[in-house]
Write a protein that holds these residues in place. Structure first.
Motif, PDB file in Angstrom:
ATOM      1  N   SER A 192       0.858  -1.176   0.000  1.00  0.00           N
ATOM      2  CA  SER A 192       0.000   0.000   0.000  1.00  0.00           C
ATOM      3  C   SER A 192       0.894   1.226   0.000  1.00  0.00           C
ATOM      4  O   SER A 192       1.514   1.560   1.018  1.00  0.00           O
ATOM      5  CB  SER A 192      -0.926   0.004   1.226  1.00  0.00           C
ATOM      6  OG  SER A 192      -1.732   1.167   1.244  1.00  0.00           O
ATOM      7  N   GLY A 193       1.007   1.857  -1.160  1.00  0.00           N
ATOM      8  CA  GLY A 193       1.944   2.965  -1.286  1.00  0.00           C
ATOM      9  C   GLY A 193       3.362   2.469  -1.134  1.00  0.00           C
ATOM     10  O   GLY A 193       3.779   1.527  -1.816  1.00  0.00           O
ATOM     11  N   ASN A 194       4.070   3.064  -0.206  1.00  0.00           N
ATOM     12  CA  ASN A 194       5.450   2.654   0.056  1.00  0.00           C
ATOM     13  C   ASN A 194       5.550   1.627   1.167  1.00  0.00           C
ATOM     14  O   ASN A 194       6.650   1.210   1.521  1.00  0.00           O
ATOM     15  CB  ASN A 194       6.307   3.873   0.414  1.00  0.00           C
ATOM     16  CG  ASN A 194       6.441   4.837  -0.751  1.00  0.00           C
ATOM     17  OD1 ASN A 194       6.514   4.406  -1.897  1.00  0.00           O
ATOM     18  ND2 ASN A 194       6.476   6.139  -0.454  1.00  0.00           N
ATOM     19  N   LYS A 195       4.416   1.233   1.719  1.00  0.00           N
ATOM     20  CA  LYS A 195       4.432   0.311   2.844  1.00  0.00           C
ATOM     21  C   LYS A 195       4.043  -1.095   2.411  1.00  0.00           C
ATOM     22  O   LYS A 195       3.172  -1.282   1.563  1.00  0.00           O
ATOM     23  CB  LYS A 195       3.483   0.793   3.944  1.00  0.00           C
ATOM     24  CG  LYS A 195       3.948   2.060   4.642  1.00  0.00           C
ATOM     25  CD  LYS A 195       3.046   2.396   5.815  1.00  0.00           C
ATOM     26  CE  LYS A 195       3.540   3.620   6.564  1.00  0.00           C
ATOM     27  NZ  LYS A 195       2.668   3.949   7.730  1.00  0.00           N
ATOM     28  N   SER A 196       4.679  -2.079   3.033  1.00  0.00           N
ATOM     29  CA  SER A 196       4.362  -3.478   2.802  1.00  0.00           C
ATOM     30  C   SER A 196       3.823  -4.083   4.096  1.00  0.00           C
ATOM     31  O   SER A 196       4.400  -3.898   5.172  1.00  0.00           O
ATOM     32  CB  SER A 196       5.618  -4.247   2.358  1.00  0.00           C
ATOM     33  OG  SER A 196       5.319  -5.602   2.127  1.00  0.00           O
ATOM     34  N   TYR A 197       2.695  -4.769   3.995  1.00  0.00           N
ATOM     35  CA  TYR A 197       2.062  -5.361   5.167  1.00  0.00           C
ATOM     36  C   TYR A 197       2.107  -6.884   5.041  1.00  0.00           C
ATOM     37  O   TYR A 197       1.529  -7.454   4.111  1.00  0.00           O
ATOM     38  CB  TYR A 197       0.616  -4.889   5.275  1.00  0.00           C
ATOM     39  CG  TYR A 197       0.486  -3.398   5.457  1.00  0.00           C
ATOM     40  CD1 TYR A 197       0.504  -2.818   6.724  1.00  0.00           C
ATOM     41  CD2 TYR A 197       0.354  -2.555   4.350  1.00  0.00           C
ATOM     42  CE1 TYR A 197       0.387  -1.453   6.891  1.00  0.00           C
ATOM     43  CE2 TYR A 197       0.229  -1.182   4.500  1.00  0.00           C
ATOM     44  CZ  TYR A 197       0.258  -0.631   5.778  1.00  0.00           C
ATOM     45  OH  TYR A 197       0.150   0.730   5.942  1.00  0.00           O
ATOM     46  N   ASN A 198       2.793  -7.527   5.986  1.00  0.00           N
ATOM     47  CA  ASN A 198       2.889  -8.983   5.991  1.00  0.00           C
ATOM     48  C   ASN A 198       1.618  -9.565   6.613  1.00  0.00           C
ATOM     49  O   ASN A 198       1.309  -9.295   7.773  1.00  0.00           O
ATOM     50  CB  ASN A 198       4.117  -9.432   6.793  1.00  0.00           C
ATOM     51  CG  ASN A 198       5.402  -9.001   6.148  1.00  0.00           C
ATOM     52  OD1 ASN A 198       5.524  -9.012   4.926  1.00  0.00           O
ATOM     53  ND2 ASN A 198       6.379  -8.593   6.948  1.00  0.00           N
ATOM     54  N   VAL A 199       0.913 -10.365   5.834  1.00  0.00           N
ATOM     55  CA  VAL A 199      -0.353 -10.933   6.297  1.00  0.00           C
ATOM     56  C   VAL A 199      -0.176 -12.387   6.728  1.00  0.00           C
ATOM     57  O   VAL A 199      -0.662 -12.791   7.783  1.00  0.00           O
ATOM     58  CB  VAL A 199      -1.426 -10.831   5.195  1.00  0.00           C
ATOM     59  CG1 VAL A 199      -2.749 -11.418   5.685  1.00  0.00           C
ATOM     60  CG2 VAL A 199      -1.624  -9.380   4.787  1.00  0.00           C
TER      61      VAL A 199
END
Length: 253
Positions: A13-20
């Motif tokens: 999301s944008g410059n952020k990465s979210y580990n699910v």
């Protein structure tokens, strides 16, 4: 039968990465009924979508019926979905303009195999799930439980190895939920199908052989039912499950 090893999935999301999903390991044996539970955001739906080949994942392996799903092209993935997997959704996903019997036949129509053999199996499934009396009715004319049992029957028309069920009792009352779970039981014991069910419903989960708890993208715990628990100790298994959920919820993320 189903093996998931070191599964990782993240979203950007944008410059952020979210580990699910953060290294999920699990398996489902032949004719096993397994539930996955966990709070919102724990990765349940993402896990189901990875297994169903609808979203890609960055790392790990998924093997179904001896076939590794990694690296398959879209035609190969479509073949897996059409022949080895059956799907049951919370909102039934029946076609309003078709009768219940015709809805069950839809997977055969998609595969170009809506022949006499498919029609015979559809009639057998209607009888197996106690819905033969609504075969000529339309979705708007039957109860939610009857619609969901029809959806379970539809998922079995192609005789899959595994049913993936996403909150199948989420819109149902307790009586209808029980009838849907009994349909899964019939699918397993009489047709040899395995079931992998995502649910928030501890009552539904208490009928399973095993319940996997997810928290923050990892397997927090796995609870195995006692042999014969459906006949006498299902309530005790549900109590164990609720205790484990309370303990998980009380821990800081």
């Amino acid at each position: 039968m189903l093996y998931v090893k070191n599964l990782h999935k993240s979203y950007q999301s944008g410059n952020k990465s979210y580990n699910v999903l953060k290294g999920i390991d699990l398996s489902v044996a032949d004719q096993e009924f397994v539930a996955v539970m966990g709070p919102s955001g724990s990765g349940k739906s993402t896990l189901l979508n990875c297994i169903s080949c609808y979203i890609p994942f960055e790392q790990g392996t998924i093997t179904l019926g001896g076939q590794e799903l990694n690296g398959l092209d879209e035609n190969g993935l479509a073949k897996i979905r059409n022949e080895k997997l059956g799907f049951v959704f919370q909102d039934f996903m029946l076609l309003d303009g078709l009768t219940m019997r015709e809805n069950i036949l839809v997977p055969g129509i998609i595969r170009g195999k809506a022949d006499k053999k498919a029609e015979k199996l559809a009639d057998q499934l209607l009888t197996l799930f106690g819905i033969e009396h609504i075969a000529s009715k339309y979705p708007a004319d039957v109860s939610g439980g009857e619609r969901q049992r029809t959806a379970v029957a539809r998922s079995l028309l192609n005789q899959p190895l595994l049913i993936l069920a996403d909150e199948p009792t989420g819109n149902l009352d307790s009586k209808s939920s029980r009838s849907v779970i009994e349909s899964f039981e019939n699918a397993r014991t009489k047709l040899g199908t395995s079931i992998f069910m995502v649910t928030h419903d501890s009552f539904a989960a208490s009928f399973c052989d095993r319940v996997i708890l997810l928290k923050d993208g990892v397997v927090y715990d796995s609870l195995e039912a006692e042999p014969g628990h459906r006949e006498g100790s299902r309530g005790a298994f549900q109590d164990r499950l609720l205790d484990a959920i309370r303990k998980m919820s009380s821990m800081e993320s």
